[in-house]
Write an enzyme that holds these catalytic residues in place. Sequence first.
Site, mmCIF file in Angstrom:
data_model
loop_
_atom_site.group_PDB
_atom_site.id
_atom_site.type_symbol
_atom_site.label_atom_id
_atom_site.label_comp_id
_atom_site.label_asym_id
_atom_site.label_seq_id
_atom_site.Cartn_x
_atom_site.Cartn_y
_atom_site.Cartn_z
ATOM 1 N N GLU A 157 0.725 -1.133 0.033
ATOM 2 C CA GLU A 157 -0.174 -0.247 -0.226
ATOM 3 C C GLU A 157 0.822 1.600 -0.445
ATOM 4 O O GLU A 157 1.896 1.069 0.797
ATOM 5 C CB GLU A 157 -0.748 -0.199 1.423
ATOM 6 C CG GLU A 157 -1.527 1.338 1.347
ATOM 7 C CD GLU A 157 -2.515 0.943 2.735
ATOM 8 O OE1 GLU A 157 -3.176 0.481 3.221
ATOM 9 O OE2 GLU A 157 -2.878 2.080 3.275
ATOM 10 N N GLU A 162 -2.999 11.822 3.793
ATOM 11 C CA GLU A 162 -3.562 10.911 4.717
ATOM 12 C C GLU A 162 -3.296 11.919 5.683
ATOM 13 O O GLU A 162 -1.697 11.452 6.567
ATOM 14 C CB GLU A 162 -3.208 9.659 4.943
ATOM 15 C CG GLU A 162 -3.808 8.721 5.688
ATOM 16 C CD GLU A 162 -3.453 7.079 6.063
ATOM 17 O OE1 GLU A 162 -2.024 7.341 5.674
ATOM 18 O OE2 GLU A 162 -4.327 6.466 6.366
#
Length: 344
Positions: A157, A162
């Site tokens: 990932e 974020e």
Amino acid sequence: MRPLISAILLASASLAVAANTDKAFVRARHTQNARDVRARSPKQYTLVDHYSAQHFMNESHWSYFTSADPTGGQTKYLSHADASKAGLAYVQNGQAILAVDSKNDLPLGAERDSVRITSTKAYNGGLFIADFAAMAHGCAVWPAYWTVGEHWPNGGEIDIIESVNLHVMNQYTLHTGPGSDCVLVKNTPTTSASSSALYTGTVMDTECKSSEGSNAGCSFLDPRNTSFGHGFNMAGGGVFAHLWDDAGVKMWYFERQSVPQDIHNGQPDPSSWPTPVAFWSSLGCDFASHLHNHHLVINTALGGGWASSDYPNSGCPGTLSDQITKGKNFVYAKWMINYIAVYK
Ligand SMILES: *[C@@H]1O[C@H](CO)[C@@H](O)[C@H](O)[C@H]1NC(C)=O
Ligand SMILES: *[C@@H]1O[C@H](CO)[C@@H](O)[C@H](O)[C@H]1NC(C)=O
């Protein structure tokens, strides 16, 4: 130089030697020039996919995830038809808007409507350029722009945007599968202050492997307060670029006024860009072999793991669950996407 050498050689009386030497000299010089040109000329990147506003509304290109919130929050992800009907996914002024319901008040503990979209296409490397006019943010909000393989965490990932709640500094994270031995290679004291620095961000974690009970990943914090949330939106948004190739994964964040011209021109040349903010060098493991078939994802979660653990010390009011009940708390929980382009 050449006239002087030629004069000396001509004076040497041996024309054969002169001719040979001269040719060898010229050949050597041409070879040298060819090498210089190769070293300086940028790698050419060619456009593979260009997602503009309407592509984000087209399920041939981006599918709308409707399963339960995998991060354990109070998020109800809507289908494209439902999101469109609720005014949470639409095109406006050439931008794709992906929003959270900010109209309805809900009972305590209920899930709030939001969207999570996934590119139907998967990638195994490339140069990804994402231009956002704004990102979703706010108390209890956990937005992300990321890429992920199948059978998490085995395919790995990559988290490009974020953070949660009121943070204004973005976090960049890589996750690899439990069988991997991947670490983030840090700058050394001699490289960190010089132009040979690998990255400019602040290292948070160096262990990339995700396993039961330990899946923070290896990450960097962007020291710029325009890189996330309110700070990003007040600065008019910007461009996040990441390059995934044999050297590892590099990331850049360009504030709106400093987006390189080559990006505007559609001929990006990362070799001309400044030091990346984040870099996972393949010296830390062969990242390319631990990241496979990544789909791009953009989502906005409400509450859940990180947003709720951060909440008590975030400066946000009351409790996270109370926050989620009020629609007006989510007027800024909205992505405004100019485009995402993928180059090879
Ligand atoms: C959605 O994308 C597909 C594939 O590119 C295209 O054929 C189709 O016309 C698009 N649909 C709309 C409504 O634009
Ligand atoms: C970012 O930092 C600058 C300089 O310290 C400050 O003036 C500005 O208000 C900060 N912006 C945000 C969104 O925190």
